[in-house]
Each structure stands twice: as structure tokens, then as C-alpha cells.
Motif scaffolding. Structure first.
Motif: not given
Length: 79
Positions: A32-33, A38-44, A76-79
Motif C-alpha cells: 500500500a505504501e 517505505y523509505i519515509l517509514r524507515e527514516r522516521l 509534519r511527517v513525524f506524528k
């Protein structure tokens, strides 16, 4: 440090996996992502782990070290 601890682009990700862009995107087609998600999720996740360390750098330093352009973008992206 994780493979995603610095700015990661699709081309870097492809180079580490030795695959073409098409193959990379096909591998994520059922997810889905997608690749960018996936890259953003790993960085977060890498940022989260570093923020939980007792002796840590500032939030801004951590965000910049993991490829976020500035603290506003990270917030914004780290919620």
C-alpha cells in the motif's frame, strides 16, 4: 546505523539492491505504501530510535541527519 540513516533516494536504494527502477517498483506493487512510503517509514523509525536514546542530539540535528530538509518538514511527517 541503518541503511536509511542518510538521505535515501530511489537511485540509492536501487544501487544497494542491484536492481532496476522498474524491478524495484514492481517489488513494491502489492504494498500500500510503495517505495517512497517505505523509505519515509524507515527514516522516521531511525529518527524515533535515536530520539529515545538517553544521550541524544537535538531534534533538528537528528532530522537533518536522516534526510529531512528542515524541522518543519520533519514535524509534519513525524506524528
Amino acid at each position: 546505523m541503518s541503511a536509511f540513516s542518510t538521505r535515501t533516494k530511489n537511485s540509492t536504494f536501487q544501487g544497494q539492491g542491484h536492481c532496476s527502477r522498474r524491478h524495484l517498483y514492481n517489488a513494491f506493487s502489492d504494498e500500500a505504501e510503495g517505495v517512497a512510503g517505505y523509505i519515509l517509514r524507515e527514516r522516521l523509525e531511525a529518527c524515533r530510535r535515536e530520539l529515545l536514546r538517553p544521550a541524544r542530539r537535538s531534534v533538528t540535528e537528528i532530522a537533518l541527519a536522516h534526510g529531512f530538509a528542515n524541522l518543519a518538514h520533519f514535524s509534519r511527517v513525524f506524528k
